[in-house]
Each structure stands twice: as structure tokens, then as C-alpha cells.
Design a protein around this motif. Structure first.
Motif, mmCIF file in Angstrom:
data_model
loop_
_atom_site.group_PDB
_atom_site.id
_atom_site.type_symbol
_atom_site.label_atom_id
_atom_site.label_comp_id
_atom_site.label_asym_id
_atom_site.label_seq_id
_atom_site.Cartn_x
_atom_site.Cartn_y
_atom_site.Cartn_z
ATOM 1 N N LEU A 54 1.715 3.979 -9.304
ATOM 2 C CA LEU A 54 2.022 5.293 -8.749
ATOM 3 C C LEU A 54 0.811 6.217 -8.826
ATOM 4 N N GLY A 57 -1.481 5.443 -6.074
ATOM 5 C CA GLY A 57 -0.905 5.549 -4.737
ATOM 6 C C GLY A 57 -0.535 4.222 -4.111
ATOM 7 N N LYS A 58 -0.363 3.189 -4.899
ATOM 8 C CA LYS A 58 -0.004 1.858 -4.400
ATOM 9 C C LYS A 58 1.527 1.751 -4.347
ATOM 10 N N ILE A 59 2.092 2.248 -3.270
ATOM 11 C CA ILE A 59 3.542 2.368 -3.143
ATOM 12 C C ILE A 59 4.238 1.006 -3.121
ATOM 13 N N GLU A 60 3.706 0.055 -2.371
ATOM 14 C CA GLU A 60 4.352 -1.258 -2.293
ATOM 15 C C GLU A 60 4.361 -1.950 -3.650
ATOM 16 N N ARG A 61 3.260 -1.850 -4.380
ATOM 17 C CA ARG A 61 3.203 -2.453 -5.718
ATOM 18 C C ARG A 61 4.168 -1.743 -6.669
ATOM 19 N N ALA A 62 4.244 -0.429 -6.565
ATOM 20 C CA ALA A 62 5.174 0.339 -7.400
ATOM 21 C C ALA A 62 6.607 -0.067 -7.091
ATOM 22 N N TRP A 63 6.921 -0.244 -5.814
ATOM 23 C CA TRP A 63 8.283 -0.639 -5.423
ATOM 24 C C TRP A 63 8.619 -2.019 -5.992
#
Length: 82
Positions: A54, A57-63
């Protein structure tokens, strides 16, 4: 591979998984779910990974990390969920 040997001696079903020029140690979710101490430690690592993803800013990895935490039953981190 010493880590792999130690995990196997401790009774965990673990195996190597190739990842580019190196290997990752793989432990199945069912193994983690059986051992509460292991699950607690994995949840802590996942929480740190989520914060890092987060923050960068790595949204896909965070998800993906949040999904693994949910599947494992890790405690919620946001104050609203408590």
C-alpha cells in the motif's frame, strides 16, 4: 536448502519452488492452518507485506495479500473492522 531441511524435520510439508535465479520455499495453506503458531507468524508477515504494498502504491499486490490474509483468517487491521 537448510531452511527446507529444518522445516521438514519440524514436521512441515514444505518444498522448493523455482523463482527465476533462486528458489522459494513453499508451504501449503493447509499446513499453516493446522499450526496456530505458524498461522500467527504468517499473518504478521502478510500484514507487513500489505503495508509495504500500500505504501508503494502496488494495488494488485495489496489486493492479493489482503485476500491471503482473509483466507487464512488473520485479524483485521483497520480500526473500522475491529
Amino acid at each position: 536448502m537448510a531452511i527446507l531441511e529444518e522445516l521438514k524435520r519440524a514436521g512441515y510439508e514444505a518444498g522448493p519452488r523455482p523463482s527465476g535465479d533462486y528458489f522459494e520455499i513453499y508451504i501449503g495453506m493447509y499446513v499453516i492452518e493446522r499450526d496456530q503458531e505458524m498461522a500467527r507468524k504468517v499473518c504478521e508477515v502478510l500484514r507487513r507485506m500489505l503495508e509495504e504494498a500500500l505504501g508503494k502504491g502496488k494495488i494488485e499486490r495489496a489486493w492479493a495479500t489482503a485476500k491471503a490474509m482473509m483466507y487464512l483468517g488473520c485479524p483485521a487491521q483497520c480500526p473500522r473492522a475491529r
